[in-house]
Motif scaffolding. Structure first.
Motif, mmCIF file in Angstrom:
data_model
loop_
_atom_site.group_PDB
_atom_site.id
_atom_site.type_symbol
_atom_site.label_atom_id
_atom_site.label_comp_id
_atom_site.label_asym_id
_atom_site.label_seq_id
_atom_site.Cartn_x
_atom_site.Cartn_y
_atom_site.Cartn_z
ATOM 1 N N LEU A 108 0.892 -1.112 0.328
ATOM 2 C CA LEU A 108 0.141 0.279 0.054
ATOM 3 C C LEU A 108 0.543 1.057 0.402
ATOM 4 O O LEU A 108 1.516 1.397 0.838
ATOM 5 C CB LEU A 108 -1.268 0.020 0.973
ATOM 6 C CG LEU A 108 -1.485 -0.823 1.202
ATOM 7 C CD1 LEU A 108 -2.675 -1.196 2.762
ATOM 8 C CD2 LEU A 108 -2.752 -1.120 0.152
ATOM 9 N N VAL A 109 1.024 1.846 -1.038
ATOM 10 C CA VAL A 109 1.641 3.264 -0.991
ATOM 11 C C VAL A 109 0.613 4.622 -0.856
ATOM 12 O O VAL A 109 -0.461 4.558 -1.915
ATOM 13 C CB VAL A 109 1.894 3.165 -2.436
ATOM 14 C CG1 VAL A 109 3.428 4.131 -2.525
ATOM 15 C CG2 VAL A 109 2.616 2.499 -3.300
ATOM 16 N N GLU A 110 0.879 5.352 0.117
ATOM 17 C CA GLU A 110 0.279 6.415 0.508
ATOM 18 C C GLU A 110 0.860 7.862 0.068
ATOM 19 O O GLU A 110 2.591 7.710 -0.231
ATOM 20 C CB GLU A 110 -0.029 6.437 1.910
ATOM 21 C CG GLU A 110 -0.750 5.622 2.682
ATOM 22 C CD GLU A 110 -0.246 5.336 4.448
ATOM 23 O OE1 GLU A 110 -1.425 5.033 4.849
ATOM 24 O OE2 GLU A 110 0.822 6.021 4.465
ATOM 25 N N SER A 111 -0.325 8.359 -0.084
ATOM 26 C CA SER A 111 0.039 9.623 -0.749
ATOM 27 C C SER A 111 -0.629 11.416 0.322
ATOM 28 O O SER A 111 -1.463 10.602 0.135
ATOM 29 C CB SER A 111 0.714 9.888 -2.047
ATOM 30 O OG SER A 111 -0.662 10.202 -2.570
ATOM 31 N N GLY A 112 -0.038 12.802 -0.557
ATOM 32 C CA GLY A 112 -0.454 13.840 -0.170
ATOM 33 C C GLY A 112 -0.136 13.578 2.150
ATOM 34 O O GLY A 112 0.416 13.192 2.476
ATOM 35 N N GLY A 113 -1.581 14.859 2.674
ATOM 36 C CA GLY A 113 -1.195 14.651 3.410
ATOM 37 C C GLY A 113 -0.243 16.118 3.662
ATOM 38 O O GLY A 113 0.224 16.450 2.725
ATOM 39 N N GLY A 114 -0.022 16.430 4.783
ATOM 40 C CA GLY A 114 0.874 17.919 5.275
ATOM 41 C C GLY A 114 0.895 18.749 6.198
ATOM 42 O O GLY A 114 -0.082 18.224 7.211
ATOM 43 N N LEU A 115 1.000 19.271 6.310
ATOM 44 C CA LEU A 115 0.725 20.579 6.763
ATOM 45 C C LEU A 115 -0.457 21.615 6.354
ATOM 46 O O LEU A 115 0.040 22.012 5.419
ATOM 47 C CB LEU A 115 1.759 21.590 7.593
ATOM 48 C CG LEU A 115 1.515 22.801 8.061
ATOM 49 C CD1 LEU A 115 0.890 22.323 9.195
ATOM 50 C CD2 LEU A 115 3.090 23.855 8.098
ATOM 51 N N VAL A 116 -1.754 21.642 7.145
ATOM 52 C CA VAL A 116 -3.005 22.904 6.630
ATOM 53 C C VAL A 116 -3.177 23.608 7.648
ATOM 54 O O VAL A 116 -3.439 23.524 8.625
ATOM 55 C CB VAL A 116 -3.489 22.128 5.913
ATOM 56 C CG1 VAL A 116 -4.483 21.084 6.439
ATOM 57 C CG2 VAL A 116 -4.181 22.782 5.182
ATOM 58 N N GLN A 117 -3.352 24.895 6.657
ATOM 59 C CA GLN A 117 -4.589 25.435 8.184
ATOM 60 C C GLN A 117 -5.909 24.869 8.536
ATOM 61 O O GLN A 117 -6.561 24.608 7.970
ATOM 62 C CB GLN A 117 -4.181 27.056 7.945
ATOM 63 C CG GLN A 117 -2.914 27.625 7.434
ATOM 64 C CD GLN A 117 -3.396 29.075 7.209
ATOM 65 O OE1 GLN A 117 -4.678 29.166 6.162
ATOM 66 N NE2 GLN A 117 -2.261 30.044 7.969
ATOM 67 N N ALA A 118 -6.497 25.111 9.859
ATOM 68 C CA ALA A 118 -7.565 25.138 10.249
ATOM 69 C C ALA A 118 -8.452 25.670 8.958
ATOM 70 O O ALA A 118 -8.745 26.456 8.808
ATOM 71 C CB ALA A 118 -7.400 25.380 11.603
ATOM 72 N N CYS A 168 -4.560 5.855 -1.808
ATOM 73 C CA CYS A 168 -3.543 5.360 -0.596
ATOM 74 C C CYS A 168 -3.491 4.424 -2.715
ATOM 75 O O CYS A 168 -4.320 4.097 -2.736
ATOM 76 C CB CYS A 168 -4.627 4.266 -0.026
ATOM 77 S SG CYS A 168 -3.248 2.995 0.042
ATOM 78 N N ALA A 169 -2.640 3.628 -2.654
ATOM 79 C CA ALA A 169 -2.637 2.301 -4.136
ATOM 80 C C ALA A 169 -2.389 0.963 -3.277
ATOM 81 O O ALA A 169 -1.522 1.307 -2.985
ATOM 82 C CB ALA A 169 -2.084 3.301 -5.307
ATOM 83 N N ALA A 170 -2.828 0.368 -4.121
ATOM 84 C CA ALA A 170 -2.240 -0.603 -3.652
ATOM 85 C C ALA A 170 -1.852 -2.294 -5.048
ATOM 86 O O ALA A 170 -2.718 -1.794 -6.203
ATOM 87 C CB ALA A 170 -4.084 -1.902 -3.406
ATOM 88 N N SER A 171 -1.033 -2.424 -4.150
ATOM 89 C CA SER A 171 -0.544 -3.257 -5.726
ATOM 90 C C SER A 171 -0.100 -4.651 -5.749
ATOM 91 O O SER A 171 0.483 -4.490 -4.139
ATOM 92 C CB SER A 171 1.186 -2.164 -6.654
ATOM 93 O OG SER A 171 1.844 -2.362 -5.051
#
Length: 121
Positions: free
Chosen positions: A4-14, A22-25
């Motif tokens: 499972l390879v995840e991407s995205g996320g990080g820091l964001v303001q309220a 998420c990609a499954a292979s």
């Protein structure tokens, strides 16, 4: 095996938005349910949202109306669109999937590596 390879996320303001993917292979026949769990500092891991292969969704009460989970079965990919983010959403988000392996023809459970999301106040 299945990865499972995840991407995205990080820091964001309220009040802002993020999209997790998420990609499954791997050597699998099919992927059944897919979803996201999260674990905040000092708290236990909890289910955020999941979706079955038939498109049935389930959300934690704390994210209903703000988060949307959807999947692309052709690409074995699941997405979590997070809107109106709150500081309380800060956590490490983990992708989860149940997949039927070619070798065993049985369902096994898999987890992503974890994707940190930080929401500033």
């Amino acid at each position: 095996q299945v990865q499972l390879v995840e991407s995205g996320g990080g820091l964001v303001q309220a009040g802002g938005s993020l999209r997790l993917s998420c990609a499954a292979s791997g050597n699998m026949i099919s992927v059944n349910s897919m979803g996201w769990y999260r674990q905040a500092p000092g708290k236990q891991r909890e289910l955020v949202a999941d979706i079955t292969s038939d498109g049935v969704t389930n959300y934690a009460d704390s994210v209903k109306g703000r988060f949307t989970i959807f999947r692309d079965n052709a690409r074995n990919t699941v997405h979590l669109q997070m809107n109106s983010l709150k500081h309380e959403d800060t956590a490490v988000y983990y992708c989860h999937a149940g997949a039927i392996l070619i070798a065993t023809r049985r369902t096994s459970q898999y987890w992503g590596q974890g994707n940190p999301v930080t929401v500033s106040s």
